[in-house]
Each structure stands twice: as structure tokens, then as C-alpha cells.
Design a protein around this motif. Structure first.
Motif, PDB file in Angstrom:
ATOM      1  N   UNK A 134       1.045  -0.982   0.152  1.00  0.00           N
ATOM      2  CA  UNK A 134       0.094  -0.228  -0.107  1.00  0.00           C
ATOM      3  C   UNK A 134       0.945   1.425  -0.024  1.00  0.00           C
ATOM      4  N   UNK A 135       0.358   1.928  -1.122  1.00  0.00           N
ATOM      5  CA  UNK A 135       1.402   3.354  -1.288  1.00  0.00           C
ATOM      6  C   UNK A 135       0.236   4.732  -0.707  1.00  0.00           C
ATOM      7  N   UNK A 136       0.444   5.297   0.592  1.00  0.00           N
ATOM      8  CA  UNK A 136      -0.688   6.704   0.700  1.00  0.00           C
ATOM      9  C   UNK A 136       0.347   7.447   1.118  1.00  0.00           C
ATOM     10  N   UNK A 137       0.680   8.679   0.382  1.00  0.00           N
ATOM     11  CA  UNK A 137       1.327   9.828   0.319  1.00  0.00           C
ATOM     12  C   UNK A 137       2.868   9.136   0.308  1.00  0.00           C
ATOM     13  N   UNK A 138       3.551   8.871  -0.279  1.00  0.00           N
ATOM     14  CA  UNK A 138       5.046   8.821  -1.229  1.00  0.00           C
ATOM     15  C   UNK A 138       5.933   9.185  -1.437  1.00  0.00           C
ATOM     16  N   UNK A 139       6.796   9.734  -0.800  1.00  0.00           N
ATOM     17  CA  UNK A 139       8.239  10.584  -1.730  1.00  0.00           C
ATOM     18  C   UNK A 139       8.214   9.205  -3.235  1.00  0.00           C
ATOM     19  N   UNK A 140       8.739  10.380  -3.830  1.00  0.00           N
ATOM     20  CA  UNK A 140       9.324   9.861  -4.754  1.00  0.00           C
ATOM     21  C   UNK A 140      10.607   9.164  -4.458  1.00  0.00           C
ATOM     22  N   UNK A 141      11.780   9.043  -3.678  1.00  0.00           N
ATOM     23  CA  UNK A 141      12.904   8.556  -3.234  1.00  0.00           C
ATOM     24  C   UNK A 141      11.792   7.075  -3.115  1.00  0.00           C
ATOM     25  N   UNK A 142      10.797   6.823  -1.949  1.00  0.00           N
ATOM     26  CA  UNK A 142      10.495   5.591  -1.982  1.00  0.00           C
ATOM     27  C   UNK A 142       9.819   5.117  -2.910  1.00  0.00           C
ATOM     28  N   UNK A 143       8.686   5.741  -3.217  1.00  0.00           N
ATOM     29  CA  UNK A 143       7.194   5.306  -4.715  1.00  0.00           C
ATOM     30  C   UNK A 143       7.960   3.857  -4.877  1.00  0.00           C
ATOM     31  N   UNK A 144       9.327   3.519  -5.512  1.00  0.00           N
ATOM     32  CA  UNK A 144       9.450   2.258  -6.518  1.00  0.00           C
ATOM     33  C   UNK A 144       9.718   1.252  -5.184  1.00  0.00           C
ATOM     34  N   UNK A 225       4.366   8.261  -6.544  1.00  0.00           N
ATOM     35  CA  UNK A 225       5.083   9.443  -5.948  1.00  0.00           C
ATOM     36  C   UNK A 225       3.223  10.596  -5.952  1.00  0.00           C
ATOM     37  N   UNK A 226       2.724  11.045  -7.438  1.00  0.00           N
ATOM     38  CA  UNK A 226       1.423  11.500  -7.503  1.00  0.00           C
ATOM     39  C   UNK A 226      -0.014  11.118  -7.018  1.00  0.00           C
ATOM     40  N   UNK A 227       0.143   9.861  -7.240  1.00  0.00           N
ATOM     41  CA  UNK A 227      -0.777   9.329  -7.419  1.00  0.00           C
ATOM     42  C   UNK A 227      -1.403   9.111  -5.539  1.00  0.00           C
ATOM     43  N   UNK A 228      -0.512   8.595  -4.912  1.00  0.00           N
ATOM     44  CA  UNK A 228      -0.359   8.328  -3.428  1.00  0.00           C
ATOM     45  C   UNK A 228      -1.041   9.865  -3.359  1.00  0.00           C
ATOM     46  N   UNK A 229      -0.879  10.918  -3.018  1.00  0.00           N
ATOM     47  CA  UNK A 229      -0.897  12.177  -2.633  1.00  0.00           C
ATOM     48  C   UNK A 229      -2.389  11.859  -2.594  1.00  0.00           C
ATOM     49  N   UNK A 230      -3.377  11.409  -4.076  1.00  0.00           N
ATOM     50  CA  UNK A 230      -4.209  12.201  -3.739  1.00  0.00           C
ATOM     51  C   UNK A 230      -5.569  10.206  -3.463  1.00  0.00           C
ATOM     52  N   UNK A 231      -4.764   9.237  -3.729  1.00  0.00           N
ATOM     53  CA  UNK A 231      -5.505   8.064  -3.062  1.00  0.00           C
ATOM     54  C   UNK A 231      -4.842   7.040  -2.709  1.00  0.00           C
ATOM     55  N   UNK A 232      -4.850   6.181  -2.092  1.00  0.00           N
ATOM     56  CA  UNK A 232      -4.331   4.986  -1.166  1.00  0.00           C
ATOM     57  C   UNK A 232      -4.176   3.951  -2.542  1.00  0.00           C
ATOM     58  N   UNK A 233      -2.640   3.817  -3.104  1.00  0.00           N
ATOM     59  CA  UNK A 233      -2.481   3.382  -3.739  1.00  0.00           C
ATOM     60  C   UNK A 233      -2.583   1.051  -2.984  1.00  0.00           C
ATOM     61  N   UNK A 234      -3.277   0.334  -4.207  1.00  0.00           N
ATOM     62  CA  UNK A 234      -3.688  -0.775  -2.946  1.00  0.00           C
ATOM     63  C   UNK A 234      -2.399  -2.248  -3.820  1.00  0.00           C
TER      64      UNK A 234
END
Length: 282
Positions: A134-144, A225-234
Motif C-alpha cells: 500500500x502506498x499513501x503519501x509516499x515520496x518519489x525516493x520511496x515510490x519504487x 508519488x503523485x497518485x499516492x497523494x490523491x488516493x491509497x494505491x493498494x
């Protein structure tokens, strides 16, 4: 690893592609390849298995979508500089987001069915990103670190539905069979740089698209990172990250669209090949 799902008379089973290109059955180790099993712990457990000790799947099994029970199928528009140029559109300031209905997802070699009234169906080879944690409010550095792996996606698009039916691109993106996904899910350890992959698409043997993910406007990390600011990626969510130039809508002097009987062949470096035959929904 190259994880896959294949069809049998009893349903869909999980599998793994071994180094010889043969399919090995994973049913004894997990029930299916879905978001529930795409976390790092499960992938690490699968990685230590010896493929030679897994049951060999005989013959040439029919492949299902490489991820089952996808919760969200997200698409990014105009994400290659040269594709935006061919469409005569300015580069976006932020990732353009549209949705593809999960009911559009089909196997990598399934027929693509033109809906009744379709006159402007188009091909789009795209790098697919499959979320693993799950990705929520993640940074670009952590996204992958939230990625389970990558796959090929054909973002088939009905351009009249997309541009003339008023409202959302989703209308032209969500028809049944408009989301071939696979052939397999390649885990992120085998894709050290998702920003250096070649993509191609041939239609009836003619090369239509050639591109490299290096020309993306927004990188995979930036998109996540951008999408995770808008919604949780599951886990199990799939993101189609945009297409390089050469789509039918951009052909000159006039667009070229899919017709019944056409054959599309898509390939992404290291991620495998898809082949679909187009037919009408008669």
C-alpha cells in the motif's frame, strides 16, 4: 521472477516462467497471483523456490491476465514527450489521470473485441506498474519500493468514445477486452531501471510504435508519488504509464484505426510479448 496466471478446465492457476521459457505450477505455494500475495515477504518466499522442482505445465497453456482481482486500473495520458507532439498537445504540468474499468482487463493474447458502433479503435503499448504494498503519501525516493513488478499493457482506446461522447476519457478506455495485461508480471528486482525500457507495437506486421520509457514526461516514481497523494494505491492495483508515439490517431495524412481481423503484437524489453487478434462484437 516472471509470475503468470494460466487457464485450465478447472479455472485459473498461478504459475512461474522458468529459465527455459516453460511454465511451472505454483498452486502448492499460493492460491492465485493477486494483491494479497504481492508483498515483499511472499515474493521473497517464492524467489527461493527451485523452478525445476515445481510441476511442469505441459503444452502451451493459455495465459490469463498476470494479476487477478485488480482493484484499480489507472491510466496516465500524454506521458511521452514525442507522443504529445504527434497529438499536437502541450505537455501536462501534472500527470493526466483516467480510469480503465477493471472489466476491460483480459489476457495478453485474448481477442480484442470492437464494441458495436466502434469506428476509431486504437492501439497503445504501455509499461504497466503493479503495486505490491500500500502506498499513501509516499515520496518519489520511496515510490519504487511499493512496486511488486512490471508488465506490458495494451491500452486499447476507442477515440470517438474518448473524445466525442462528452466527459471522461474513461468512456473510450473501458470497453470489454480493452486492457490486455501480461504475459507475465516481472518482479522489480529484474527491472533495475524502469526508465530505460524499449517498447514496440506492430499492427499486421507493420511497426507502428517504437519508444523508450526514458522519454516519459513523468517517471514511474513521480507517477506513484503523485497518485499516492490523491488516493491509497493498494496491492494489485495496475497503472498504465502512457504510450510512445505511433498510435493510429496520430497517423498522417489521416488516422488509421483497428478493423476486424487485424493483429497487434506488442513487446516491452524484458517483459514479454502480447499478440491480439481484433474481432467485431457481432
Amino acid at each position: 521472477m516472471k509470475l503468470l496466471r494460466y487457464r485450465t478446465s478447472g479455472g485459473v492457476r498461478p504459475g512461474l516462467l522458468d529459465s527455459t521459457g516453460a511454465v511451472r505450477d505454483l498452486s502448492a505455494h499460493l492460491p492465485d497471483i493477486t494483491g494479497a500475495v504481492l508483498g515483499d515477504e511472499t515474493l521473497a518466499r517464492l524467489a527461493v523456490l527451485d523452478p525445476a522442482e515445481l510441476p511442469l505445465v505441459e503444452g502451451d497453456p493459455e495465459l490469463a491476465p498476470c494479476v487477478g482481482q485488480t482493484g484499480k486500473f489507472l491510466g496516465i495520458g500524454l506521458n511521452y514527450t514525442d507522443h504529445a507532439e504527434e497529438m499536437g498537445m502541450a505537455l501536462p504540468e501534472h500527470p493526466i489521470l483516467f480510469l480503465k474499468a477493471t472489466s476491460s482487463i483480459c489476457g495478453p493474447d485474448d481477442d480484442v473485441i470492437l464494441p458495436r458502433g466502434s469506428v476509431a479503435a486504437d492501439w497503445e503499448v504501455e509499461l504497466g506498474v503493479v503495486i505490491g504494498t500500500a502506498a499513501k503519501y509516499v515520496s518519489e525516493d520511496d515510490a519504487l519500493n511499493h512496486v511488486a513488478g512490471y508488465c506490458a499493457v495494451n491500452d486499447v482506446s476507442e477515440r470517438d468514445y474518448q473524445t466525442k461522447l462528452t466527459g471522461q476519457w474513461t468512456k473510450g478506455k473501458s470497453c470489454d477486452t480493452f486492457g490486455p495485461t501480461g504475459p507475465w508480471l516481472v518482479t522489480r528486482d529484474e527491472v533495475p531501471d524502469p526508465q530505460n525500457l524499449w517498447l514496440t507495437c506492430d499492427v499486421n506486421g507493420t511497426r507502428r510504435q517504437t519508444g523508450n520509457t526514458a522519454t516519459m514526461v513523468f517517471t514511474v516514481a513521480q507517477i506513484i508519488s503523485h497518485l499516492s497523494q490523491l488516493m491509497t494505491l493498494h496491492p494489485g492495483d495496475v497503472i498504465a504509464t502512457g504510450t510512445p508515439p505511433g498510435v493510429g490517431m496520430g497517423c498522417k495524412p489521416q488516422p488509421v484505426y483497428l478493423q476486424a481481423g487485424d493483429v497487434m503484437r506488442l513487446e516491452i524489453e524484458g517483459l514479454g510479448v502480447q499478440t491480439q487478434t481484433v474481432r467485431s462484437d457481432d
